[in-house]
Design a protein around this motif. Sequence first.
Motif, PDB file in Angstrom:
ATOM      1  N   LEU A   1       0.764  -1.219  -0.012  1.00 38.10           N
ATOM      2  CA  LEU A   1      -0.046  -0.009  -0.002  1.00 38.10           C
ATOM      3  C   LEU A   1       0.809   1.397  -0.031  1.00 38.10           C
ATOM      4  O   LEU A   1       0.579   2.194  -0.628  1.00 38.10           O
ATOM      5  N   GLY A   2       1.949   1.222   0.574  1.00 43.55           N
ATOM      6  CA  GLY A   2       2.913   2.303   0.810  1.00 43.55           C
ATOM      7  C   GLY A   2       3.419   2.807  -0.632  1.00 43.55           C
ATOM      8  O   GLY A   2       3.661   3.921  -0.578  1.00 43.55           O
ATOM      9  N   GLU A   3       3.493   1.748  -1.525  1.00 42.70           N
ATOM     10  CA  GLU A   3       3.878   2.238  -2.825  1.00 42.70           C
ATOM     11  C   GLU A   3       2.662   2.882  -3.748  1.00 42.70           C
ATOM     12  O   GLU A   3       2.773   3.252  -5.156  1.00 42.70           O
ATOM     13  N   GLY A   4       1.301   2.947  -3.234  1.00 38.60           N
ATOM     14  CA  GLY A   4       0.069   3.540  -3.835  1.00 38.60           C
ATOM     15  C   GLY A   4      -0.339   2.444  -4.994  1.00 38.60           C
ATOM     16  O   GLY A   4      -0.968   2.866  -5.720  1.00 38.60           O
TER      17      GLY A   4
ATOM     18  N   TRP B   1      -4.486   4.929   3.309  1.00 40.40           N
ATOM     19  CA  TRP B   1      -4.187   5.290   2.074  1.00 40.40           C
ATOM     20  C   TRP B   1      -3.458   6.564   2.241  1.00 40.40           C
ATOM     21  O   TRP B   1      -2.297   6.627   1.581  1.00 40.40           O
ATOM     22  N   GLU B   2      -3.712   7.526   2.923  1.00 38.28           N
ATOM     23  CA  GLU B   2      -3.048   8.779   2.950  1.00 38.28           C
ATOM     24  C   GLU B   2      -1.962   8.737   3.572  1.00 38.28           C
ATOM     25  O   GLU B   2      -1.102   9.440   3.040  1.00 38.28           O
ATOM     26  N   ARG B   3      -1.469   7.911   4.614  1.00 37.21           N
ATOM     27  CA  ARG B   3      -0.480   7.873   5.235  1.00 37.21           C
ATOM     28  C   ARG B   3       0.735   6.904   4.585  1.00 37.21           C
ATOM     29  O   ARG B   3       1.436   6.832   5.164  1.00 37.21           O
ATOM     30  N   ALA B   4       0.187   6.186   3.452  1.00 41.34           N
ATOM     31  CA  ALA B   4       0.747   5.142   3.092  1.00 41.34           C
ATOM     32  C   ALA B   4       1.657   4.129   4.021  1.00 41.34           C
ATOM     33  O   ALA B   4       2.871   4.187   3.902  1.00 41.34           O
TER      34      ALA B   4
ATOM     35  N   ASP C   1       2.986   1.671   5.952  1.00 40.36           N
ATOM     36  CA  ASP C   1       3.988   0.424   5.505  1.00 40.36           C
ATOM     37  C   ASP C   1       3.682  -0.773   6.438  1.00 40.36           C
ATOM     38  O   ASP C   1       4.149  -0.956   7.651  1.00 40.36           O
TER      39      ASP C   1
END
Length: 107
Positions: free
Chosen positions: A2-5, A47-50, A52
């Motif tokens: 998710l951190g990579e969008g 999502w906004e904070r990505a 990890d």
Amino acid sequence: MLGEGHEKAFTNFYAQYFAKLLLESDKYVKDIVVAEEIVQNVFVKIWERAVDFNEINSVKSYLYRSVINSSINHINRQKNIEEHHQKILHNFTEEEVAELDEENELI
């Protein structure tokens, strides 16, 4: 992940957990619409904070704890609002309260 969008991965992640988290929140807030907002807000923050998830031991525990905490916070805010309203109403006469009720019906 998710951190990579990656939107597709996030969509799958959302679909996997949403219904279970919705039911968990509803146990606390006893309002399915409010529970839905709470769960959606948890996912938006992720999502906004990505976030990890490689740094989190248990994603499931993280999600449930986030939803439970948000649900409890909602309940506490509602109690505070109700207490505040009661304090305000205590300063009004019955006629003034009835007048306010009539005005609110017109809105």
